[in-house]
Design an enzyme around this catalytic site. Structure first.
Site, PDB file in Angstrom:
ATOM      1  N   HIS A  61       0.851  -1.215   0.000  1.00 59.75           N
ATOM      2  CA  HIS A  61       0.000   0.000   0.000  1.00 59.75           C
ATOM      3  C   HIS A  61       0.875   1.250   0.000  1.00 59.75           C
ATOM      4  O   HIS A  61       0.494   2.272  -0.553  1.00 59.75           O
ATOM      5  CB  HIS A  61      -0.873   0.070   1.271  1.00 59.75           C
ATOM      6  N   HIS A  91       4.997   6.617   6.875  1.00 59.96           N
ATOM      7  CA  HIS A  91       4.755   6.192   5.497  1.00 59.96           C
ATOM      8  C   HIS A  91       4.201   7.381   4.727  1.00 59.96           C
ATOM      9  O   HIS A  91       3.912   8.425   5.311  1.00 59.96           O
ATOM     10  CB  HIS A  91       3.758   5.016   5.458  1.00 59.96           C
ATOM     11  N   HIS A  93       1.626   8.901   1.255  1.00 57.80           N
ATOM     12  CA  HIS A  93       0.558   8.722   0.256  1.00 57.80           C
ATOM     13  C   HIS A  93       0.875   9.699  -0.866  1.00 57.80           C
ATOM     14  O   HIS A  93       1.347  10.815  -0.591  1.00 57.80           O
ATOM     15  CB  HIS A  93      -0.809   9.057   0.867  1.00 57.80           C
ATOM     16  N   GLU A 103      -3.992  13.087   1.282  1.00 53.91           N
ATOM     17  CA  GLU A 103      -5.271  12.542   1.768  1.00 53.91           C
ATOM     18  C   GLU A 103      -6.121  13.700   2.305  1.00 53.91           C
ATOM     19  O   GLU A 103      -7.235  13.926   1.838  1.00 53.91           O
ATOM     20  CB  GLU A 103      -5.010  11.487   2.848  1.00 53.91           C
ATOM     21  N   HIS A 116       2.722  10.513   6.864  1.00 54.24           N
ATOM     22  CA  HIS A 116       2.036  10.184   8.124  1.00 54.24           C
ATOM     23  C   HIS A 116       3.010   9.556   9.112  1.00 54.24           C
ATOM     24  O   HIS A 116       3.577   8.488   8.841  1.00 54.24           O
ATOM     25  CB  HIS A 116       0.879   9.211   7.856  1.00 54.24           C
ATOM     26  N   THR A 196      -6.773   5.706   7.548  1.00 55.91           N
ATOM     27  CA  THR A 196      -7.311   6.025   6.213  1.00 55.91           C
ATOM     28  C   THR A 196      -7.240   4.825   5.266  1.00 55.91           C
ATOM     29  O   THR A 196      -7.586   4.927   4.097  1.00 55.91           O
ATOM     30  CB  THR A 196      -6.519   7.179   5.557  1.00 55.91           C
TER      31      THR A 196
HETATM   32  N1  LIG Z   1      -2.842   6.140   6.753  1.00 55.66           N
HETATM   33  S1  LIG Z   1      -2.903   6.103   8.347  1.00 55.66           S
HETATM   34  O1  LIG Z   1      -4.232   6.496   8.763  1.00 55.66           O
HETATM   35  O2  LIG Z   1      -1.820   6.884   8.914  1.00 55.66           O
HETATM   36  C1  LIG Z   1      -2.661   4.476   8.903  1.00 55.66           C
HETATM   37  C2  LIG Z   1      -1.799   4.236   9.963  1.00 55.66           C
HETATM   38  C3  LIG Z   1      -1.599   2.941  10.435  1.00 55.66           C
HETATM   39  C4  LIG Z   1      -2.289   1.911   9.825  1.00 55.66           C
HETATM   40  O3  LIG Z   1      -2.269   0.578  10.098  1.00 55.66           O
HETATM   41  C5  LIG Z   1      -3.103   0.003   9.210  1.00 55.66           C
HETATM   42  N2  LIG Z   1      -3.359  -1.294   9.151  1.00 55.66           N
HETATM   43  O4  LIG Z   1      -2.753  -2.113  10.070  1.00 55.66           O
HETATM   44  N3  LIG Z   1      -3.653   0.948   8.390  1.00 55.66           N
HETATM   45  C6  LIG Z   1      -3.135   2.160   8.784  1.00 55.66           C
HETATM   46  C7  LIG Z   1      -3.345   3.441   8.310  1.00 55.66           C
HETATM   47 ZN   LIG Z   2      -1.294   7.134   6.017  1.00 52.34          ZN
END
Ligand SMILES: NS(=O)(=O)c1ccc2o/c(=N\O)[nH]c2c1
Ligand SMILES: [Zn+2]
Length: 258
Positions: A61, A91, A93, A103, A116, A196
């Protein structure tokens, strides 16, 4: 994400994750002059001085850098937070060539990418997993990336992306301190939201910094050389547009730091 089978895209996540239609979903469109200045919102305090990155990976992802979160060596506190929250991973996006990819949006305007930094409340919860399902379990610091000059420290990440090109790949990545990715101002908007991406848990206190950081089109292009697919997949799908669009505010208040 909008891969070839639309069943995997954000618009159909509600089928497997009904919370996708919940009352505190993320991201949202932030409208600055509708955000309320809150006097008791103290300054954000970010202590990443002794942070220790461990590895960098492609989870199919996004590209994720994980940290050692066995103690309070790297935490954020203050702002909307009642406890210190431990850094777990960060990470990104991003979009496709020349398209937006953030986002959160600001008065309908998207940015090229969004970073993020994911933190968890280790005071109230024993594990990240437990915190990730609790209403005050996670705090995610969102930073907008806009195209402009080369970011002098982002090279540390883009230079190793070739080692995590395929979904499921992971490489050692030690000694990276994400403090170097912060903008000069820590002014922020904050609101209660969710992850998200699935499982979309409504467990995130969002803290979105107002000031974007600048990265070059070339550096963004390096993110787009990552693949959604595994090495053995003969169909190579470039990792891009891995962002969820803004979700209904459903009466939530967005607060602004002073
Ligand atoms: N994209 S986000 O909202 O920062 C985020 C952070 C931690 C996460 O862990 C996840 N699955 O285990 N999805 C996710 C999205
Ligand atoms: Zn994120």
């Amino acid at each position: 994400f909008p891969q070839n089978d639309s069943a995997a895209g954000p618009s159909s996540w509600y089928k497997n994750y009904p919370v996708a239609e919940g009352n505190r979903q993320s991201p949202i469109d932030i409208v600055p002059n509708e955000a309320s200045r809150d006097r008791d919102l103290g300054p954000l305090m970010i202590n990443y001085d002794h942070c220790t990155s461990i590895n960098i990976s492609n989870n199919g992802h996004s590209v994720v850098v994980e940290f050692n979160d066995s103690d309070d060596r790297s935490v954020i506190k203050g702002g909307p937070l009642d406890n210190p929250y431990r850094l777990k991973q960060f990470h990104f996006h991003w979009g496709g060539k020349g398209h937006e990819g953030s986002e959160h949006t600001v008065s309908g305007k998207g940015f090229a990418s969004e970073l993020h930094l994911v933190h968890w409340n280790a005071v109230k919860y024993k594990t990240y997993g437990e915190a990730s399902t609790a209403p005050d379990g996670l705090a995610v610091l969102g930073i907008f990336l806009e195209t402009g000059d080369d970011h002098r420290w982002l090279h540390m990440i883009t230079d190793v992306l070739y080692t995590v090109k395929y979904k499921g790949s992971i490489t050692d990545f030690k000694g990276f301190n994400p403090k170097c990715l912060l903008p000069s101002s820590l002014h922020f908007w904050t609101y209660l939201g969710s992850l998200t991406t699935p499982p979309l848990h409504e467990s995130v206190i969002w803290i979105v910094l107002k000031e974007p950081i600048e990265v070059s089109e070339k550096q963004l292009g390096m993110l787009r050389m990552l693949l959604f697919t595994e090495e053995e997949d003969n169909q190579k799908m470039r990792m891009e547009n891995n962002f969820r669009p803004p979700q209904p505010l459903k009466g939530r208040r967005v607060r602004s730091s002073n």
